[in-house]
Design a protein around this motif. Sequence first.
Motif, short mmCIF file in Angstrom:
data_model
loop_
_atom_site.label_atom_id
_atom_site.label_comp_id
_atom_site.label_asym_id
_atom_site.label_seq_id
_atom_site.Cartn_x
_atom_site.Cartn_y
_atom_site.Cartn_z
N ALA A 22 0.82 -1.21 0.00
CA ALA A 22 0.00 0.00 0.00
C ALA A 22 0.85 1.27 0.00
N GLU A 23 2.00 1.24 0.68
CA GLU A 23 2.84 2.44 0.72
C GLU A 23 3.41 2.75 -0.66
N ARG A 24 3.77 1.73 -1.41
CA ARG A 24 4.27 1.96 -2.77
C ARG A 24 3.16 2.51 -3.66
N GLN A 25 1.94 2.01 -3.49
CA GLN A 25 0.81 2.53 -4.26
C GLN A 25 0.58 4.00 -3.94
N LEU A 26 0.62 4.35 -2.66
CA LEU A 26 0.45 5.74 -2.26
C LEU A 26 1.54 6.62 -2.86
N ALA A 27 2.77 6.13 -2.82
CA ALA A 27 3.89 6.88 -3.39
C ALA A 27 3.68 7.09 -4.89
N LEU A 28 3.21 6.06 -5.58
CA LEU A 28 2.95 6.18 -7.01
C LEU A 28 1.86 7.21 -7.28
N GLU A 29 0.85 7.26 -6.43
CA GLU A 29 -0.21 8.25 -6.59
C GLU A 29 0.33 9.68 -6.41
N TYR A 30 1.21 9.88 -5.44
CA TYR A 30 1.84 11.19 -5.27
C TYR A 30 2.67 11.57 -6.50
N LEU A 31 3.44 10.62 -7.00
CA LEU A 31 4.24 10.90 -8.19
C LEU A 31 3.37 11.19 -9.40
N ALA A 32 2.27 10.44 -9.55
CA ALA A 32 1.37 10.67 -10.67
C ALA A 32 0.75 12.06 -10.61
N GLU A 33 0.41 12.50 -9.41
CA GLU A 33 -0.15 13.85 -9.25
C GLU A 33 0.87 14.90 -9.67
N ALA A 34 2.11 14.75 -9.21
CA ALA A 34 3.16 15.70 -9.58
C ALA A 34 3.42 15.66 -11.09
N TRP A 35 3.42 14.47 -11.66
CA TRP A 35 3.63 14.30 -13.10
C TRP A 35 2.54 15.05 -13.86
N ASN A 36 1.27 14.83 -13.47
CA ASN A 36 0.15 15.48 -14.15
C ASN A 36 0.25 16.99 -14.06
N GLU A 37 0.62 17.50 -12.89
CA GLU A 37 0.75 18.95 -12.72
C GLU A 37 1.87 19.50 -13.61
N ALA A 38 2.97 18.78 -13.69
CA ALA A 38 4.08 19.23 -14.54
C ALA A 38 3.66 19.26 -16.01
N GLU A 39 2.93 18.22 -16.45
CA GLU A 39 2.44 18.21 -17.83
C GLU A 39 1.51 19.39 -18.09
N GLU A 40 0.63 19.68 -17.13
CA GLU A 40 -0.29 20.81 -17.27
C GLU A 40 0.49 22.13 -17.38
N ASP A 41 1.67 22.17 -16.75
CA ASP A 41 2.52 23.36 -16.83
C ASP A 41 3.39 23.38 -18.08
N GLY A 42 3.25 22.36 -18.94
CA GLY A 42 3.96 22.35 -20.21
C GLY A 42 5.27 21.60 -20.23
N VAL A 43 5.62 20.89 -19.16
CA VAL A 43 6.86 20.10 -19.15
C VAL A 43 6.67 18.88 -20.05
#
Length: 92
Positions: A22-43
């Motif tokens: 479960a901790e790895r899943q939670l970590a992946l969700e945090y990374l996915a959120e950061a990834w999505n935000e970066a893409e929205e910012d044009g990275v």
Amino acid sequence: MSTTKSLFSPASGQGPFDLGQAERQLALEYLAEAWNEAEEDGVETAALAHASLFAALATFVRQHGDEATADLVAQLPDRIRSGEYNLDRILQ
């Protein structure tokens, strides 16, 4: 955390990790959120992937050493070819 669908949500609807990780899943969700935000910012996706790999490998080297990290990386080609990192495959 936002509820946007991440790049890392498997097509099958099942999480990439079993309930014992479960901790790895939670970590992946945090990374996915950061990834999505970066893409929205044009990275660019390729830049995100490169930076993520660098950060992950640097962390492994710091925690486990050069040799253990090199051993881990040496296993990646077979794991990639077997579809372990293909998010579009359907698990049965």
